[in-house]
Structures are given as structure tokens and as C-alpha cells.
Scaffold this motif. Structure first.
Motif, PDB file in Angstrom:
ATOM      1  N   ASP A 187       0.841  -1.189   0.000  1.00  0.00           N
ATOM      2  CA  ASP A 187       0.000   0.000   0.000  1.00  0.00           C
ATOM      3  C   ASP A 187       0.882   1.247   0.000  1.00  0.00           C
ATOM      4  OD1 ASP A 187      -2.379  -1.428   0.093  1.00  0.00           O
ATOM      5  OD2 ASP A 187      -2.350  -1.534   2.285  1.00  0.00           O
ATOM      6  N   PRO A 188       0.511   2.253  -0.783  1.00  0.00           N
ATOM      7  CA  PRO A 188       1.298   3.494  -0.792  1.00  0.00           C
ATOM      8  C   PRO A 188       1.352   4.133   0.595  1.00  0.00           C
ATOM      9  CG  PRO A 188      -0.208   3.428  -2.656  1.00  0.00           C
ATOM     10  CD  PRO A 188      -0.586   2.288  -1.760  1.00  0.00           C
ATOM     11  N   TYR A 189       2.514   4.641   0.955  1.00  0.00           N
ATOM     12  CA  TYR A 189       2.674   5.279   2.260  1.00  0.00           C
ATOM     13  C   TYR A 189       1.724   6.462   2.432  1.00  0.00           C
ATOM     14  CZ  TYR A 189       7.242   2.923   1.773  1.00  0.00           C
ATOM     15  OH  TYR A 189       8.239   2.017   1.565  1.00  0.00           O
ATOM     16  N   TYR A 190       1.372   7.103   1.324  1.00  0.00           N
ATOM     17  CA  TYR A 190       0.587   8.335   1.409  1.00  0.00           C
ATOM     18  C   TYR A 190      -0.916   8.094   1.537  1.00  0.00           C
ATOM     19  CZ  TYR A 190       0.475   7.278  -3.639  1.00  0.00           C
ATOM     20  OH  TYR A 190       0.343   6.667  -4.854  1.00  0.00           O
ATOM     21  N   ALA A 212       5.826  11.449   1.738  1.00  0.00           N
ATOM     22  CA  ALA A 212       5.451  10.038   1.741  1.00  0.00           C
ATOM     23  C   ALA A 212       5.413   9.488   0.320  1.00  0.00           C
ATOM     24  CB  ALA A 212       4.097   9.853   2.420  1.00  0.00           C
ATOM     25  N   ARG A 213       4.911  10.269  -0.618  1.00  0.00           N
ATOM     26  CA  ARG A 213       4.856   9.811  -2.007  1.00  0.00           C
ATOM     27  C   ARG A 213       6.277   9.640  -2.563  1.00  0.00           C
ATOM     28  NH1 ARG A 213       1.469  12.497  -7.101  1.00  0.00           N
ATOM     29  NH2 ARG A 213       1.990  10.861  -8.606  1.00  0.00           N
ATOM     30  N   SER A 215       8.964   8.968  -0.823  1.00  0.00           N
ATOM     31  CA  SER A 215       9.556   7.784  -0.183  1.00  0.00           C
ATOM     32  C   SER A 215       9.028   6.505  -0.812  1.00  0.00           C
ATOM     33  CB  SER A 215       9.236   7.795   1.316  1.00  0.00           C
ATOM     34  OG  SER A 215       9.839   8.908   1.951  1.00  0.00           O
ATOM     35  N   TYR A 216       7.738   6.483  -1.110  1.00  0.00           N
ATOM     36  CA  TYR A 216       7.134   5.300  -1.717  1.00  0.00           C
ATOM     37  C   TYR A 216       7.722   5.046  -3.102  1.00  0.00           C
ATOM     38  CZ  TYR A 216       3.491   2.257  -3.644  1.00  0.00           C
ATOM     39  OH  TYR A 216       2.803   1.224  -4.240  1.00  0.00           O
ATOM     40  N   GLU A 217       7.859   6.086  -3.895  1.00  0.00           N
ATOM     41  CA  GLU A 217       8.411   5.935  -5.238  1.00  0.00           C
ATOM     42  C   GLU A 217       9.872   5.488  -5.177  1.00  0.00           C
ATOM     43  OE1 GLU A 217       7.592   9.742  -6.913  1.00  0.00           O
ATOM     44  OE2 GLU A 217       5.515   9.226  -7.442  1.00  0.00           O
ATOM     45  N   ALA A 219      11.156   3.671  -2.783  1.00  0.00           N
ATOM     46  CA  ALA A 219      11.135   2.272  -2.369  1.00  0.00           C
ATOM     47  C   ALA A 219      10.822   1.361  -3.550  1.00  0.00           C
ATOM     48  CB  ALA A 219      10.108   2.067  -1.257  1.00  0.00           C
TER      49      ALA A 219
END
Length: 243
Positions: A187-190, A212-213, A215-217, A219
Motif C-alpha cells: 500500500d502506498p505510504y501516502y 510520503a509519495r 519515499s514510496y516511489e 522504495a
């Protein structure tokens, strides 16, 4: 307790399958609204506010998860609640919408029900807050931005239109939650964000979302690089091998 929006969106995933996502976002001139008001699952979204009864939100989303229609779920909880006149409760499920504002909520209070969404608020500067929130969501829902980002846009519009009228309260908060029927690797962090105590809740929620977006990208990019490295290693011949 200020204003919130619950939404339902149907979409097609990368595999071509039909999916549904649900989101809820809220902001108030008190701390830690994310612990009290928003509830979401892959089956619906619910917000409980005004004189908050957290059990209405928690049990409401549980009932929806059990297959009860959101209108039946939330109305049944309100009918058993002695404090109903001071409550606001609204939400969406896969098939419908429901919104309730008790007659003893703080002025100004009210709610709106649109196609696939609901908005509600109390102790606001006026009806323009809800109208601005709903309009911003409607204008952005056909865009490419993630739902979390568009929920922040909706809160920002309502805040700009006046928001919570209790200007003497400096500590504010905001939160958003998003869930989907899609089976995703991660699940996306955001999709689950809170700003618990600040004087600039929407600005801080947006900054948190952007970080958060990012960081997710990052990752996802690192995971892709590791997968490529593993593919390369698996294609190598062992020492002494022939080709």
C-alpha cells in the motif's frame, strides 16, 4: 468537529480489472483528529464528528465490512445512540451514501450528499465551506492524481472558504485514509496520513503527503533495481562453466 469528506471511486487497475477505492479526509481546530473521526476499509468510508462518538465510526465500518448497507449500518447505530442530536455521521459504501446531522450540532452545521461522496461539517463559518470542499473534489476526480492528493485539495478548498470558525484555537489537525479492493504488493505510504498538532494543518498534511509519495516511489525504484540485479545474477554461469 469541523468538516470531512468521504468518497467512493471505481477504476480499472493495470491488469484491466475493475476495482473500487474509498477515501476519507478530515480537519479540525483540535489536536489528533485522525484518532477520532476517519474510518476506511476496502468496503467503505465513514466519518464521525461533532460531539464525537468514536464507536459510531468503528462499528459503522465493521458493519459495512459485514455486508450491511452503509445507510442501514449508520442509521441503526444512530437509533441506539442517546446523543444522536449532537452527532454528525456520514459515509459511503460500494452502492450508496448516507449523511446525518443532529439538530443540536454547533452552528453552522450541515451536510451534502453527491454522486459517490458525502461532506459534512459543524462549527463552520458557513455553508460555503462544504460547497467548496465538494466542488474541489468533483473538479479533480477525473484527473490522474492519487485520491489522497485530491482529498487534500478538497480540504484545502474548504479551509480557504472559511473552515472551522473557532479562530481562537491555534492547535489544529488533519488526516486522510484511503483503501481499495485492489490486491497491491504494497500500500502506498501516502494513503494513511495524520498531522496531529499544528497551526497549519492542510499545508503540513500536503507536505507530509509529498514526502510520503517520494519515499514510496524511491522504495519501488529500489525494489525494481534489486529485482534486476537478481535476474542478472541468475543468468550468470557458475565458475568453470561452459557456454
Amino acid at each position: 468537529m469541523t468538516f470531512s469528506i468521504c468518497v467512493r471511486e471505481e477504476y480499472t487497475d493495470e491488469e484491466g480489472d475493475e476495482q473500487t477505492r474509498f477515501g476519507v479526509a478530515v480537519t479540525t481546530r483540535l489536536a489528533a483528529v485522525g484518532t477520532l473521526c476517519p474510518f476506511v476499509s476496502e468496503n467503505g468510508a465513514v466519518a464521525t464528528q461533532s460531539r464525537v462518538n468514536v464507536d459510531l465510526g468503528r462499528r459503522g465500518i465493521d458493519y459495512v465490512d459485514d455486508g450491511l448497507a452503509v445507510e442501514d449500518a449508520l442509521q441503526s447505530l444512530l437509533d441506539a445512540d442517546d446523543g444522536k442530536a449532537e452527532r454528525q455521521l456520514h459515509g459511503v459504501d460500494a452502492d450508496g451514501e448516507f449523511a446525518f446531522s443532529g439538530g443540536e450540532c454547533g452552528e453552522w452545521f450541515g451536510h451534502e450528499v453527491g454522486d459517490d461522496y458525502t461532506v459534512a461539517g459543524n462549527l463552520l463559518t458557513g455553508a460555503d465551506v462544504l460547497t467548496a470542499t465538494a466542488t474541489a473534489y468533483e473538479e479533480g476526480r477525473d484527473g490522474d492524481a492519487p485520491l489522497a492528493e485530491r482529498l487534500i485539495d478538497a480540504l484545502e478548498a474548504g479551509h480557504a472558504a472559511g473552515g472551522d470558525k473557532r479562530t481562537e484555537l491555534e492547535v489544529q489537525s488533519a488526516a486522510l485514509l484511503v483503501a481499495t479492493t485492489e490486491d497491491r504488493p504494497a500500500d502506498p505510504y501516502y494513503d494513511d496520513l495524520r498531522v496531529d498538532a499544528t497551526e497549519t494543518p492542510i499545508e503540513d498534511l500536503r507536505e507530509t503527503y509529498e514526502l510520503a509519495r517520494e519515499s514510496y516511489e524511491q522504495a519501488l525504484a529500489r525494489a525494481a533495481e534489486r529485482a534486476d540485479d537478481e535476474d542478472e545474477r541468475s543468468g550468470e554461469e557458475p565458475d568453470g562453466g561452459e557456454s
